[in-house]
Design a protein around this motif. Structure first.
Motif, PDB file in Angstrom:
ATOM      1  N   LEU A   1       1.219   3.874  -3.259  1.00 40.09           N
ATOM      2  CA  LEU A   1       0.921   5.306  -3.125  1.00 40.09           C
ATOM      3  C   LEU A   1       2.108   6.169  -3.562  1.00 40.09           C
ATOM      4  O   LEU A   1       1.935   7.158  -4.283  1.00 40.09           O
TER       5      LEU A   1
ATOM      6  N   ASP B   1       2.581   5.795  -7.361  1.00 41.57           N
ATOM      7  CA  ASP B   1       1.535   6.529  -8.066  1.00 41.57           C
ATOM      8  C   ASP B   1       1.856   8.016  -8.117  1.00 41.57           C
ATOM      9  O   ASP B   1       1.689   8.660  -9.147  1.00 41.57           O
ATOM     10  N   PHE B   2       2.336   8.559  -7.002  1.00 37.21           N
ATOM     11  CA  PHE B   2       2.730   9.972  -6.966  1.00 37.21           C
ATOM     12  C   PHE B   2       3.843  10.253  -7.968  1.00 37.21           C
ATOM     13  O   PHE B   2       3.776  11.205  -8.746  1.00 37.21           O
TER      14      PHE B   2
ATOM     15  N   ALA C   1       0.824  -1.209   0.000  1.00 35.54           N
ATOM     16  CA  ALA C   1       0.000   0.000   0.000  1.00 35.54           C
ATOM     17  C   ALA C   1       0.858   1.258   0.000  1.00 35.54           C
ATOM     18  O   ALA C   1       0.598   2.202  -0.760  1.00 35.54           O
ATOM     19  N   ILE C   2       1.889   1.270   0.822  1.00 34.71           N
ATOM     20  CA  ILE C   2       2.757   2.451   0.890  1.00 34.71           C
ATOM     21  C   ILE C   2       3.523   2.648  -0.402  1.00 34.71           C
ATOM     22  O   ILE C   2       3.612   3.759  -0.934  1.00 34.71           O
TER      23      ILE C   2
END
Length: 103
Positions: free
Chosen positions: A92, A95-96, A88-89
């Motif tokens: 994220l 994606d950024f 998850a980290i």
């Protein structure tokens, strides 16, 4: 990537349903604004690239966690939790970074 294509099509269908059926927009107005603001090939390719990168990263994290875990039920549970949190980290953060470079 295949799921991205399916969900992109479902997203367009849902947007059409909400815009035309529920909000009362004209069908031509909806598609005119959609085609003027959405760059189809660029947006689709960005989604496919992102989904492939996310899938590869999650697979690598899960493989590493599974390979290094002790062969006990407690070790498997701990590795599963670490895999979900790490994935998850990393997704994220990735994606950024990909959004910043692909736009």
């Amino acid at each position: 990537p295949l799921l991205v294509c399916i969900f992109n099509a479902l997203g367009l269908l849902g947007a059409h349903l909400v815009g035309v059926s529920w909000l009362g927009l004209d069908n031509g107005t909806f598609w005119g604004n959609m085609t003027s603001t959405v760059e189809v090939w660029s947006d689709l390719l960005n989604g496919v690239w992102k989904s492939a990168a996310f899938g590869a990263v999650i697979a690598l994290i899960a493989t590493f966690q599974g390979y290094t875990t002790p062969p006990t039920s407690e070790g498997v549970a701990y590795a599963t939790t670490r895999t979900v949190v790490s994935s998850a980290i990393v997704v994220l953060a990735l994606d950024f970074v990909m959004t910043a470079f692909l736009m």
